[in-house]
Design a protein around this motif. Structure first.
Motif, short mmCIF file in Angstrom:
data_model
loop_
_atom_site.label_atom_id
_atom_site.label_comp_id
_atom_site.label_asym_id
_atom_site.label_seq_id
_atom_site.Cartn_x
_atom_site.Cartn_y
_atom_site.Cartn_z
N ALA A 79 0.83 -1.20 0.00
CA ALA A 79 0.00 0.00 0.00
C ALA A 79 0.87 1.25 0.00
N ALA A 80 0.39 2.27 -0.70
CA ALA A 80 1.08 3.57 -0.74
C ALA A 80 0.04 4.67 -0.70
N HIS A 81 0.44 5.80 -0.14
CA HIS A 81 -0.45 6.96 -0.06
C HIS A 81 0.30 8.20 -0.52
N VAL A 82 -0.39 9.03 -1.33
CA VAL A 82 0.22 10.26 -1.82
C VAL A 82 -0.79 11.40 -1.67
N PRO A 83 -0.41 12.47 -0.96
CA PRO A 83 -1.28 13.65 -0.91
C PRO A 83 -0.89 14.64 -2.01
N LEU A 84 -1.88 15.27 -2.61
CA LEU A 84 -1.65 16.30 -3.63
C LEU A 84 -2.16 17.63 -3.10
N VAL A 85 -1.34 18.66 -3.22
CA VAL A 85 -1.69 19.98 -2.69
C VAL A 85 -1.86 21.00 -3.79
N LYS A 86 -0.92 21.03 -4.73
CA LYS A 86 -0.90 22.09 -5.74
C LYS A 86 -1.86 21.78 -6.88
N GLY A 87 -2.77 22.70 -7.14
CA GLY A 87 -3.69 22.55 -8.25
C GLY A 87 -3.03 22.89 -9.57
N GLU A 88 -3.30 22.09 -10.61
CA GLU A 88 -2.70 22.31 -11.92
C GLU A 88 -3.75 22.51 -13.01
#
Length: 514
Positions: free
Chosen positions: A493-502
């Motif tokens: 399992a892996a988790h990635v948060p995304l913050v910057k909108g593109e």
């Protein structure tokens, strides 16, 4: 909201009532100081938890989660469960499961439904039958009926039953409900009330979407750049688990992304390409650190579960679909399945006309947009607005809209549009499964989906915990954050948060400011 108007499906919490205990002095619920009702008890004292209907529907196993405390189920709750038991939905299945569990508990020889039977944790469970004639002998119940005249409502009868129980037992009596309106009514008359917290994650789990930053020396960063591996002291990786992503930093301008391996050392991102391209479509490049880390997780064959948090416009759905399509074209997976909840997974889509694909299209239009962007050849984009057919032209000269480039793949079953309300009982092998808007799921619904994945499949759950339309979950109790928290630290399992909108400067500003 009142259950009479909107049937609920919610989560549990522990309860305990001993009818033989002496009752406390009556309390008037109309008193301006409701806190007077709350008894001072030691931290080790047992409590009596009264379970609302929505808690049992949310988690049928909640009756086994109260340890040494006592559980009381008002008989009106059983009547409400009876309304849902024939539904061919997740809620109906949960209602039937609760009935089976209670029958098993109370079928023991000598067991009394109203007196109660002991539980494995040392507490007890019983059904409370509210007797309005006996209850009105207490001033607190009389005061309650002066405030809430309509005892035909199940909510009000459950509240009155809770008040009556608090007059019969010495232990604190707490109402457990997922219904916010029910909680407000309970507190208004001095009843202690709690949410069901068993499947809620800690606030810190959803408070920060930033990728961890680990400070290293210039020498360590150079060694990592040359060898692709770096071991650092444990105090610098505190709070991190296997497959967590980090930014190794030796100053503001000297940084490199890395992933924590099962051996406890940072390794280079091996699966982040310069760009992704499907067929003759346009190339998709990672635009920031978060997207690069997400692509690495999506393309890593050793990772079979990826969770991703991100606000609108961060590219989570587009990247997931792009990575899935590329691996399907590369024969890593036999097909791509994409779906999203119809707010509540148990609701059917039969009221819409057409085939399953046509019924799901309004809910899955963002996915079709992503497929069109990824697969339509750039040179084949039609210039100018679409024209209406001219009925005066001969038939061969009629202008027809070109077929979508993904239509043949859908017809062949390579791309599958899946309705979640029909997923129970399926086994899904060798597919790349993307579930968009996963924050709309309850924890039990998320478990149903995760357990459908067979060998060779990869599941990607993406969503924004801050944007929830399902009235029975919140940012800390939805299926997306619950799956992430329970699967955290597993090697697959892996988790990635995304913050910057593109998506655009406008979309990013709107996500932050509006």
């Amino acid at each position: 909201m009142d259950r009479d108007d909107h049937p609920a499906s919610l989560a549990p919490s522990p309860i305990s009532t001993r009818p033989s205990d002496p009752g406390p002095a009556p309390v008037n619920p109309s008193s301006p100081s409701p806190s007077r009702r709350r008894r001072q008890v030691t931290p080790t004292s047992t409590k009596t938890f009264v379970l609302d209907t929505n808690v049992l529907l949310h988690d049928p196993a909640c009756i086994h989660r109260f340890a040494e405390h006592h559980i009381c189920i008002p008989v009106d709750v059983l009547s409400e469960l009876d309304r849902f038991k024939n539904e061919m939905t997740e809620r109906g299945a949960n209602a039937r499961e609760v009935h089976r569990s209670l029958m098993k508990i109370f079928s023991t020889k000598g067991a009394s439904v109203t007196t109660g039977v002991p539980t494995d944790g040392g507490g007890s469970i019983r059904v409370a039958v509210y007797d309005p004639v006996e209850a009105r002998k207490h001033a607190s119940v009389q005061g309650f009926e002066r405030i809430f005249h309509d005892l035909d409502k199940a909510d009000h009868r459950i509240l009155a039953c809770t008040l009556w129980l608090s007059e019969q037992v010495s232990a604190p009596v707490i109402l457990v409900s997922k219904d916010l309106n029910m909680q407000l009514k309970a507190r208004a008359v001095g009843i202690e009330c709690e949410d069901y917290l068993h499947d809620k994650v800690e606030p810190r789990e959803v408070a920060n979407f930033d990728i961890a930053r680990v400070e290293v020396s210039q020498h360590e960063l150079q060694r990592f750049a040359s060898s692709g591996r770096l071991s650092v002291p444990e105090n610098r990786t505190a709070g991190m688990v296997v497959n967590d992503y980090a930014l190794l930093s030796a100053g503001e301008k000297a940084t490199m992304p890395a992933k924590l391996s099962a051996q406890g050392e940072f390794v280079r991102l091996h699966f982040t390409p310069e760009s992704l391209k499907v067929g003759q479509g346009r190339a998709i490049k990672p635009m920031n650190l978060g997207q690069a880390c997400l692509l690495d997780a999506l393309l890593d064959p050793e990772i079979s579960l990826v969770t991703c948090y991100g606000q609108a416009g961060t590219g989570k759905t587009l990247l997931a679909v792009a990575a899935g399509l590329q691996q399907v074209f590369g024969r890593t997976y036999h097909g791509l399945t994409v779906s999203r909840p119809i707010v509540a997974m148990g609701q059917t889509v039969g009221f819409l006309p057409g085939s399953l694909q046509e019924k799901m299209r309004p809910w899955l239009q963002p996915v079709y947009d992503a497929l069109d962007l990824l697969m339509r050849p750039i040179e084949g984009v039609q210039q100018g607005p679409a024209r209406k057919k001219n009925r005066f032209l001969p038939e061969p000269q009629q202008i027809t809209a070109p077929a979508a480039p993904y239509d043949p793949l859908i017809q062949q079953g390579v791309i599958e549009i899946e309705a979640l309300c029909y997923i129970r009982g399926r086994s899904i092998p060798d597919r790349f499964f993307v579930l968009d808007e996963a924050q709309q799921l309850t924890p039990l619904e998320a478990k149903t989906i995760v357990t459908r994945m067979s060998r060779g499949s990869k599941l990607v759950l993406v969503g924004d915990p801050a944007q929830i339309d399902n009235p029975y979950v919140d940012s800390r109790s939805n299926g997306l954050v619950y799956t992430r928290q329970r699967m955290r630290g597993q090697p697959f399992a892996a988790h990635v948060p995304l913050v910057k909108g593109e998506r655009s400067a406008l979309a990013e500003a709107a996500a932050r400011l509006l």
